[in-house]
Scaffold this motif. Structure first.
Motif, short mmCIF file in Angstrom:
data_model
loop_
_atom_site.label_atom_id
_atom_site.label_comp_id
_atom_site.label_asym_id
_atom_site.label_seq_id
_atom_site.Cartn_x
_atom_site.Cartn_y
_atom_site.Cartn_z
N GLN A 1 0.83 -1.20 0.00
CA GLN A 1 0.00 0.00 0.00
C GLN A 1 0.86 1.25 0.00
N VAL A 2 0.28 2.30 -0.54
CA VAL A 2 0.93 3.61 -0.56
C VAL A 2 0.03 4.57 0.20
N GLN A 3 0.62 5.32 1.11
CA GLN A 3 -0.13 6.34 1.83
C GLN A 3 0.30 7.72 1.34
N LEU A 4 -0.68 8.60 1.19
CA LEU A 4 -0.42 9.94 0.69
C LEU A 4 -0.95 10.97 1.69
N VAL A 5 -0.13 11.95 2.01
CA VAL A 5 -0.54 13.02 2.92
C VAL A 5 -0.32 14.36 2.23
N GLU A 6 -1.39 15.12 2.11
CA GLU A 6 -1.34 16.41 1.41
C GLU A 6 -1.27 17.55 2.42
N SER A 7 -0.77 18.67 1.95
CA SER A 7 -0.76 19.89 2.75
C SER A 7 -0.73 21.08 1.81
N GLY A 8 -1.11 22.25 2.35
CA GLY A 8 -0.94 23.48 1.60
C GLY A 8 -2.19 24.14 1.08
N GLY A 9 -3.35 23.57 1.27
CA GLY A 9 -4.56 24.22 0.79
C GLY A 9 -4.91 25.43 1.63
N GLY A 10 -5.96 26.13 1.22
CA GLY A 10 -6.41 27.28 1.98
C GLY A 10 -7.21 28.25 1.16
N LEU A 11 -7.38 29.45 1.71
CA LEU A 11 -8.15 30.51 1.07
C LEU A 11 -7.19 31.53 0.49
N VAL A 12 -7.42 31.91 -0.76
CA VAL A 12 -6.56 32.89 -1.41
C VAL A 12 -7.41 33.78 -2.30
N GLN A 13 -6.98 35.01 -2.48
CA GLN A 13 -7.70 35.93 -3.35
C GLN A 13 -7.40 35.64 -4.81
N PRO A 14 -8.30 36.00 -5.71
CA PRO A 14 -8.03 35.84 -7.14
C PRO A 14 -6.71 36.52 -7.52
N GLY A 15 -5.95 35.82 -8.33
CA GLY A 15 -4.63 36.32 -8.73
C GLY A 15 -3.51 35.89 -7.81
N GLY A 16 -3.86 35.29 -6.69
CA GLY A 16 -2.86 34.87 -5.72
C GLY A 16 -2.27 33.51 -6.06
N SER A 17 -1.42 33.03 -5.14
CA SER A 17 -0.70 31.77 -5.34
C SER A 17 -0.84 30.87 -4.13
N LEU A 18 -0.76 29.59 -4.38
CA LEU A 18 -0.71 28.58 -3.34
C LEU A 18 0.20 27.45 -3.82
N ARG A 19 0.78 26.76 -2.85
CA ARG A 19 1.61 25.59 -3.19
C ARG A 19 1.08 24.40 -2.40
N LEU A 20 0.73 23.36 -3.12
CA LEU A 20 0.30 22.10 -2.52
C LEU A 20 1.46 21.12 -2.50
N SER A 21 1.54 20.35 -1.43
CA SER A 21 2.57 19.33 -1.33
C SER A 21 1.94 18.00 -0.94
N CYS A 22 2.57 16.92 -1.37
CA CYS A 22 2.07 15.58 -1.06
C CYS A 22 3.27 14.67 -0.81
N ALA A 23 3.22 13.97 0.30
CA ALA A 23 4.30 13.04 0.65
C ALA A 23 3.77 11.62 0.62
N ALA A 24 4.49 10.76 -0.06
CA ALA A 24 4.11 9.35 -0.17
C ALA A 24 4.96 8.51 0.77
N SER A 25 4.34 7.48 1.32
CA SER A 25 5.05 6.53 2.17
C SER A 25 4.51 5.15 1.90
N GLY A 26 5.18 4.15 2.43
CA GLY A 26 4.76 2.78 2.19
C GLY A 26 5.52 2.18 1.02
N ARG A 27 4.81 1.51 0.12
CA ARG A 27 5.43 0.83 -1.01
C ARG A 27 5.69 1.81 -2.15
N THR A 28 6.55 2.77 -1.90
CA THR A 28 6.80 3.84 -2.86
C THR A 28 7.56 3.36 -4.09
N ARG A 29 8.25 2.23 -3.99
CA ARG A 29 8.98 1.72 -5.15
C ARG A 29 8.04 1.31 -6.27
#
Length: 120
Positions: A1-29
């Motif tokens: 199994q592969v587990q995925l954990v996301e981060s980085g969402g939120g509220l932003v004004q139009p024209g703004g920026s956000l960065r989402l990240s995701c880390a995988a663990s488990g059977r990553t090969r």
């Protein structure tokens, strides 16, 4: 199994920026590709951007030139830099990892989702 954990969402004004990240663990090969999908209320889940194990990238037409996906194979992470955000980008964003489970079969793993809201 592969587990995925996301981060980085939120509220932003139009024209703004956000960065989402995701880390995988488990059977990553077993992972042959990673990406980001999104689902807005009342709409089907759609692919936003993906990156293969060979570093080839694919983007939805609606985000080309605004979003950039990147993957760190050594750290088993994938990120999505989102610039020039629009209200239409509002959705729950899901990290995806496609794993090779046999010679002929693949399996999609999903994160829990992170909310992105673009609003003034």
């Amino acid at each position: 199994q592969v587990q995925l954990v996301e981060s980085g969402g939120g509220l932003v004004q139009p024209g703004g920026s956000l960065r989402l990240s995701c880390a995988a663990s488990g059977r990553t090969r077993s992972i042959i590709g990673m990406g980001w999908y999104r689902q807005a209320p009342g709409r089907e889940r759609e692919m936003v951007a993906s990156v293969s194990s060979g570093s080839g990238t694919t983007y939805a037409d609606s985000v080309k030139g605004r979003f950039t996906i990147s993957r760190d194979g050594a750290k088993n992470t994938v990120s999505l830099q989102m610039n020039s955000l629009k209200p239409d980008d509002t959705a729950v964003y899901y990290c995806n990892a496609r794993a090779q489970v046999s010679i002929e079969a693949v399996y999609d793993h999903w994160g829990q989702g992170t909310q992105v809201t673009v609003s003034s």
